[in-house]
Scaffold this active site. Structure first.
Site, PDB file in Angstrom:
ATOM      1  N   SER A 147       0.828  -1.196   0.000  1.00 45.96           N
ATOM      2  CA  SER A 147       0.000   0.000   0.000  1.00 45.96           C
ATOM      3  C   SER A 147       0.871   1.259   0.000  1.00 45.96           C
ATOM      4  O   SER A 147       1.650   1.472  -0.922  1.00 45.96           O
ATOM      5  CB  SER A 147      -0.957  -0.045   1.198  1.00 45.96           C
ATOM      6  OG  SER A 147      -2.001   0.885   1.060  1.00 45.96           O
TER       7      SER A 147
ATOM      8  N   ASP B  93      -9.709  -5.514  -4.066  1.00 51.61           N
ATOM      9  CA  ASP B  93      -9.113  -4.362  -3.386  1.00 51.61           C
ATOM     10  C   ASP B  93      -9.870  -3.089  -3.755  1.00 51.61           C
ATOM     11  O   ASP B  93      -9.854  -2.658  -4.904  1.00 51.61           O
ATOM     12  CB  ASP B  93      -7.640  -4.233  -3.780  1.00 51.61           C
ATOM     13  CG  ASP B  93      -6.883  -3.221  -2.938  1.00 51.61           C
ATOM     14  OD1 ASP B  93      -7.542  -2.394  -2.272  1.00 51.61           O
ATOM     15  OD2 ASP B  93      -5.640  -3.271  -2.939  1.00 51.61           O
TER      16      ASP B  93
ATOM     17  N   HIS C 247      -7.348  -5.884   0.111  1.00 50.58           N
ATOM     18  CA  HIS C 247      -6.215  -5.000   0.404  1.00 50.58           C
ATOM     19  C   HIS C 247      -5.335  -5.606   1.501  1.00 50.58           C
ATOM     20  O   HIS C 247      -5.385  -5.204   2.657  1.00 50.58           O
ATOM     21  CB  HIS C 247      -6.753  -3.632   0.840  1.00 50.58           C
ATOM     22  CG  HIS C 247      -5.730  -2.539   0.826  1.00 50.58           C
ATOM     23  ND1 HIS C 247      -5.220  -2.010  -0.338  1.00 50.58           N
ATOM     24  CD2 HIS C 247      -5.122  -1.870   1.838  1.00 50.58           C
ATOM     25  CE1 HIS C 247      -4.358  -1.053  -0.044  1.00 50.58           C
ATOM     26  NE2 HIS C 247      -4.272  -0.953   1.270  1.00 50.58           N
TER      27      HIS C 247
END
Length: 223
Positions: free
Chosen positions: A110, A174, A203
């Protein structure tokens, strides 16, 4: 000979938390002769300053228990509504590499993947490291990664396409890092150096045996 890998966690996580969430991945990497290092971002800011769309990530990713704020590699820029990579992050990673490196590869999740991707454009130059202190990276892996959007960073990507062999992992479910963002970082890499790997989840960094086996196969192709 053991090779070191730099692991950059996501927003609101810590190094220890990221390590706990990547046990299966780490176990497979260790079998291949890699040792994973998990630094914790040096910046902290109030949860109220985090954009609403990141609330799900923060709720699911507590810090290390000692910090009341949100740990981050990037900082928000109130004047533009965007973000920037502060000098504190650059200095911290510079010193971390000197103290724990050199590193064969860098893996990010991320926000950590966004930072890793930006650094991969010129790792030594951006962190102020000589080739003696840090030889060229052998690989770069971004899970739910993205290309920095603020205008001041575009020239860096355009003039320095990422040529380090890279693996870009995208979760089909995601909703935090959308496919277009993953594609943006993927397109910032040279065509002959990049690989896209999908997984059926959301995610997070997958730890399933099937996924880590695919990562292992990709790494073995590089040697």
């Amino acid at each position: 000979m053991t090779k070191n890998v730099l692991m950059l966690h996501g927003l609101a996580q810590s190094g220890d938390y990221f390590a706990s969430k990547t046990k299966g991945f780490r176990a497979e990497m260790e079998k291949l002769g890699y040792k994973l290092y998990y630094p914790t971002a040096p910046n902290e800011f109030p949860p109220a300053d985090v954009p609403d769309f990141l609330g799900e990530v923060i709720a699911d990713a507590p810090g290390d228990g000692e910090n009341t704020g949100v740990l981050a590699w990037l900082e928000n820029d109130p004047s533009t509504g965007g973000y920037f990579i502060p000098q504190t992050t650059i200095d911290y990673l510079h010193n971390y590499v000197l103290e724990n490196g050199p590193f064969a590869g860098i893996v990010g999740f991320s926000q950590g993947a966004g930072v890793a991707g930006y650094l991969a454009t010129d790792f030594n130059g951006l962190l102020g490291l000589t080739t003696e202190e840090q030889p060229p990276l052998e690989f770069f892996m971004a899970v739910s990664g993205f290309r920095f959007q603020p205008q001041q960073y575009q020239e860096q990507y355009d003039l320095h396409p990422i040529s380090v062999p890279s693996l870009h992992v995208q979760g089909e479910l995601d909703t935090i890092t959308e496919p277009a963002k993953v594609q943006g970082l993927y397109n910032s890499c040279t065509e002959d150096s990049r690989t896209l790997l999908m997984h059926s989840g959301g995610h997070f960094v997958p730890n399933s045996r099937g996924f880590v086996r695919k990562v292992a196969q990709w790494l073995q192709q590089l040697t």
